[in-house]
Design an enzyme around this catalytic site. Structure first.
Site, PDB file in Angstrom:
ATOM      1  N   HIS A   1      28.423  45.438  42.303  1.00  0.00           N
ATOM      2  CA  HIS A   1      29.491  46.406  42.609  1.00  0.00           C
ATOM      3  C   HIS A   1      30.423  45.861  43.695  1.00  0.00           C
ATOM      4  CE1 HIS A   1      27.231  49.552  40.403  1.00  0.00           C
ATOM      5  NE2 HIS A   1      26.223  48.787  40.749  1.00  0.00           N
TER       6      HIS A   1
ATOM      7  N   ARG B   1      31.491  41.760  39.576  1.00  0.00           N
ATOM      8  CA  ARG B   1      31.575  43.213  39.690  1.00  0.00           C
ATOM      9  C   ARG B   1      31.635  43.774  38.262  1.00  0.00           C
ATOM     10  NH1 ARG B   1      36.573  46.814  42.107  1.00  0.00           N
ATOM     11  NH2 ARG B   1      35.522  48.836  41.933  1.00  0.00           N
ATOM     12  N   HIS B   2      31.049  44.951  38.064  1.00  0.00           N
ATOM     13  CA  HIS B   2      31.086  45.581  36.733  1.00  0.00           C
ATOM     14  C   HIS B   2      32.517  45.716  36.218  1.00  0.00           C
ATOM     15  CE1 HIS B   2      32.637  49.267  38.540  1.00  0.00           C
ATOM     16  NE2 HIS B   2      31.819  49.004  39.550  1.00  0.00           N
TER      17      HIS B   2
ATOM     18  N   GLU C   1      26.051  50.106  44.381  1.00  0.00           N
ATOM     19  CA  GLU C   1      27.295  50.296  45.149  1.00  0.00           C
ATOM     20  C   GLU C   1      26.963  50.939  46.497  1.00  0.00           C
ATOM     21  OE1 GLU C   1      29.930  49.546  46.386  1.00  0.00           O
ATOM     22  OE2 GLU C   1      31.342  49.824  44.716  1.00  0.00           O
TER      23      GLU C   1
ATOM     24  N   ASN D   1      36.643  54.464  37.948  1.00  0.00           N
ATOM     25  CA  ASN D   1      37.695  53.532  38.380  1.00  0.00           C
ATOM     26  C   ASN D   1      39.010  53.960  37.729  1.00  0.00           C
ATOM     27  OD1 ASN D   1      35.570  50.564  38.110  1.00  0.00           O
ATOM     28  ND2 ASN D   1      36.043  51.784  39.944  1.00  0.00           N
TER      29      ASN D   1
ATOM     30  N   LYS E   1      40.958  59.038  45.099  1.00  0.00           N
ATOM     31  CA  LYS E   1      41.257  58.209  46.288  1.00  0.00           C
ATOM     32  C   LYS E   1      42.680  58.446  46.796  1.00  0.00           C
ATOM     33  CE  LYS E   1      37.849  54.809  44.899  1.00  0.00           C
ATOM     34  NZ  LYS E   1      37.446  53.454  44.519  1.00  0.00           N
TER      35      LYS E   1
ATOM     36  N   ASN F   1      31.369  46.869  46.638  1.00  0.00           N
ATOM     37  CA  ASN F   1      30.945  46.807  48.047  1.00  0.00           C
ATOM     38  C   ASN F   1      29.582  46.168  48.260  1.00  0.00           C
ATOM     39  OD1 ASN F   1      33.269  48.068  49.474  1.00  0.00           O
ATOM     40  ND2 ASN F   1      32.808  49.707  48.021  1.00  0.00           N
TER      41      ASN F   1
ATOM     42  N   ARG G   1      26.931  51.172  35.054  1.00  0.00           N
ATOM     43  CA  ARG G   1      28.156  50.379  34.883  1.00  0.00           C
ATOM     44  C   ARG G   1      27.894  48.894  35.119  1.00  0.00           C
ATOM     45  NH1 ARG G   1      28.458  53.521  39.576  1.00  0.00           N
ATOM     46  NH2 ARG G   1      29.453  52.696  41.466  1.00  0.00           N
TER      47      ARG G   1
HETATM   48  O1  LIG Z   1      32.456  53.322  44.573  1.00  0.00           O
HETATM   49  C1  LIG Z   1      33.657  53.199  44.278  1.00  0.00           C
HETATM   50  O2  LIG Z   1      34.477  54.124  44.344  1.00  0.00           O
HETATM   51  C2  LIG Z   1      34.211  51.864  43.812  1.00  0.00           C
HETATM   52  O3  LIG Z   1      33.481  51.302  42.840  1.00  0.00           O
HETATM   53  C3  LIG Z   1      34.421  50.923  44.977  1.00  0.00           C
HETATM   54  O4  LIG Z   1      35.368  51.567  45.661  1.00  0.00           O
HETATM   55  P1  LIG Z   1      36.307  51.021  46.824  1.00  0.00           P
HETATM   56  O5  LIG Z   1      37.019  49.806  46.304  1.00  0.00           O
HETATM   57  O6  LIG Z   1      37.236  52.187  47.046  1.00  0.00           O
HETATM   58  O7  LIG Z   1      35.417  50.743  47.986  1.00  0.00           O
END
Ligand SMILES: O=C(O)[C@H](O)COP(=O)(O)O
Length: 248
Positions: free
Chosen positions: A182, A8-9, A87, A15, A98, A184, A60
């Site tokens: 990424h 992952r980046h 992603e 982030n 978040k 996900n 990224r």
């Molecule tokens: O796209 C994002 O926000 C993150 O890189 C991955 O996010 P997550 O861990 O909240 O799915």
């Protein structure tokens, strides 16, 4: 036996800000740059070498790959950029904090949006200027394939053709491959490779900038996998990713 390395980046600016990112093209932070370089050092010290690298069309992951390869003195390596490794598209959540989103809608709802297999976040409006329909990097992608939101199942549906058509044949041809992608898109790949159930995939979190080695048998079924590097720090980073979507 075959080996492939997923990564992952490194930490991105969003982030750091704890924002849903998805297809938003944000860059690495200074910490992210250090993580990417340190991944290169760790790979070099563990004796890894590559014939080919894959990454997404988001900076990224691309910059992480460049910095890792620079550290390995392998900037000559052929790189394939594939939008299908992007992603997961986070829809209308892109740009939102978040933890604030969890405070507003509840931790459980945010866990569903972040980790459920088949419930997508609310979509971007089709006329939202943040849509990717006219972005030149997707010029060769059919308009109906450009998402306005995605659940993990949707991400699996675009990542797996990249695996089946491009990456798996290259592995079978004996190429040593590094994939810089990424959280996900890697969860989608790992779900399919390891046969993880829709329920159990909720618990899989991928830390930034840590090389993850998969050993595969002749049928490309995983034999075992492991992170290179400091295992305690990696476990803490995995837990931190899981906690990003909780109200503070
Ligand atoms: O796209 C994002 O926000 C993150 O890189 C991955 O996010 P997550 O861990 O909240 O799915």
């Amino acid at each position: 036996m075959y080996k492939i390395v997923f990564m992952r980046h490194g930490e991105s600016t969003w982030n750091l800000d704890n924002r849903f990112t998805g297809w938003t093209d944000v860059d690495l932070t200074e910490k992210g740059v250090r993580e990417a370089r340190s991944a290169g050092t760790v790979l070099k010290e563990a004796g890894f070498s590559f014939d080919l690298a894959y990454t997404s069309v988001l900076k990224r992951a691309i910059r992480t790959l460049w910095l890792t390869l620079d550290e390995m003195d392998m900037m000559w390596l052929p790189i394939k950029n594939d939008w299908r490794l992007n992603e997961r598209h986070y829809g209308a959540l892109q740009g939102l904090d978040k933890a604030e989103t969890a405070a507003k809608y509840g931790d459980a709802q945010v866990l569903v949006w972040r980790r459920s297999y088949d419930t997508p976040p609310p979509p971007l409006a089709a006329d939202d200027p943040r849509n990717s329909f006219n972005d030149p990097r997707y010029a060769n992608v059919a308009k109906e394939s450009i998402p306005l939101t995605e659940c993990l199942k949707d991400t699996v549906a675009r990542v797996m053709p990249a695996w089946d058509e491009e990456i798996a044949p290259a592995i079978r041809a004996g190429k040593q491959i590094l994939i810089s992608a990424h959280g996900n898109s890697l969860r989608a790949l790992i779900k399919m490779l390891d046969g993880i159930s829709d329920e159990d995939i909720v618990g899989l979190n991928i830390p930034n900038g840590q090389p993850l080695v998969y050993e595969l048998d002749a049928e490309l079924k995983p034999i075992r996998h492991y992170y290179l590097g400091d295992q305690e720090a990696i476990a803490a980073a995995v837990a931190a990713v899981a906690n990003q979507g909780k109200a503070r």
